[in-house]
Design a protein around this motif. Sequence first.
Motif, PDB file in Angstrom:
ATOM      1  N   TYR A 133     -48.887 -20.429  32.302  1.00 19.82           N
ATOM      2  CA  TYR A 133     -49.872 -19.981  31.336  1.00 19.82           C
ATOM      3  C   TYR A 133     -51.160 -20.808  31.184  1.00 19.82           C
ATOM      4  N   ILE A 136     -51.154 -18.081  25.948  1.00 21.76           N
ATOM      5  CA  ILE A 136     -50.443 -16.918  25.746  1.00 21.76           C
ATOM      6  C   ILE A 136     -50.409 -16.795  23.993  1.00 21.76           C
ATOM      7  N   ALA A 141     -53.648 -12.988  27.194  1.00 23.28           N
ATOM      8  CA  ALA A 141     -53.163 -14.097  27.900  1.00 23.28           C
ATOM      9  C   ALA A 141     -53.835 -14.374  29.133  1.00 23.28           C
ATOM     10  N   THR A 320     -47.566 -21.908  25.332  1.00 22.48           N
ATOM     11  CA  THR A 320     -48.156 -22.103  26.580  1.00 22.48           C
ATOM     12  C   THR A 320     -47.755 -23.243  27.503  1.00 22.48           C
TER      13      THR A 320
END
Length: 331
Positions: A133, A136, A141, A320
């Motif tokens: 990520y 998010i 996202a 994240t």
Amino acid sequence: MTDGRERAARPVGRRAVLLGMAAALLGAAGRKGAAPEPKPAPSTTSPSPTHTGAVLPHTTLWRPGPAEVHPEVKRRAVDLVAAIGAWPSGRGGASAARARVAAQGLPTSLVAQAGPLLPSADEAVLQVVNAQYGGILADSASVLVVCRQWTRHGGAVRAGGTTVDVRLARSRSGWTVTALHPARPGPPEASPPAGVRRTLADSRIVLPPAAEADLRSGRVHDSVATAMLRLAGTYRMYVSVVRSGHPLDVFGTSRPSDHPRGRAFDVWQIDGHAVVDPATPRSLVERFMRDAAAAGSYNVGGPVLLSGGRTPNQFFSDATHHDHVHIGFRT
């Protein structure tokens, strides 16, 4: 990350065999407890060499594990990157890529944003190393899809790859891709500094193509290479992102990220253990995070919220950073 504040063929030469072995290990590396692929021999020129007479290696399908935060988001991002960046003989070019994207129910306009993911070639295979990520939130996202790519043009195979910041939004029917931002590291320096050369040569620091190109570009601060080398004295680590292929701002904010400024790097695997894997010892992750702080990082994020630190906010944790450790520097 945001800072806190996968055709076998007839036997060929040794190099092609090594490529195939590396790709197979790469696919395994995204799964529980697997070790990363062997680090290629250091090069002082291009990280994407051409091999005459070689064949494309076998690749494997990357899939998120059960411990991921919203695994469907990463799956959506990875499937799109694979659809654009891999094609059989005779199916190259933007038109064929648009058809593959349309088959996924996504806007074909995304192909125009693919950049280095869609080079001119007769055939291509792509191996997703990892997807982490970049951010998010509830309805949006960023997924950083780290990949290696092999393309064939005539009798030559070129090894390359990139990292793509895939942006997604949640709709009533699920998550959809809204934009692609591939890494653009810039040209390499003619003579990298000694610290960068040592980092590139260290077998305990595994770098994907975009991260390696970042170091070669001269746009990464010395503190990054210094910390990598210090950590490599204790750990074997697989870096995911350094400078390019990362959101410009901390996701969901207007604060500039340390990554595009060349002052941060992310690690998704430590001593063969994926950070996101629940079987990875928490003690290993915690020790790595503390050692990163001791190596000079003012901003260390990961799946564990640590106490202590030189400053109140030196350590942080959020959704994240459930899948990697972020290591940032002021200078």
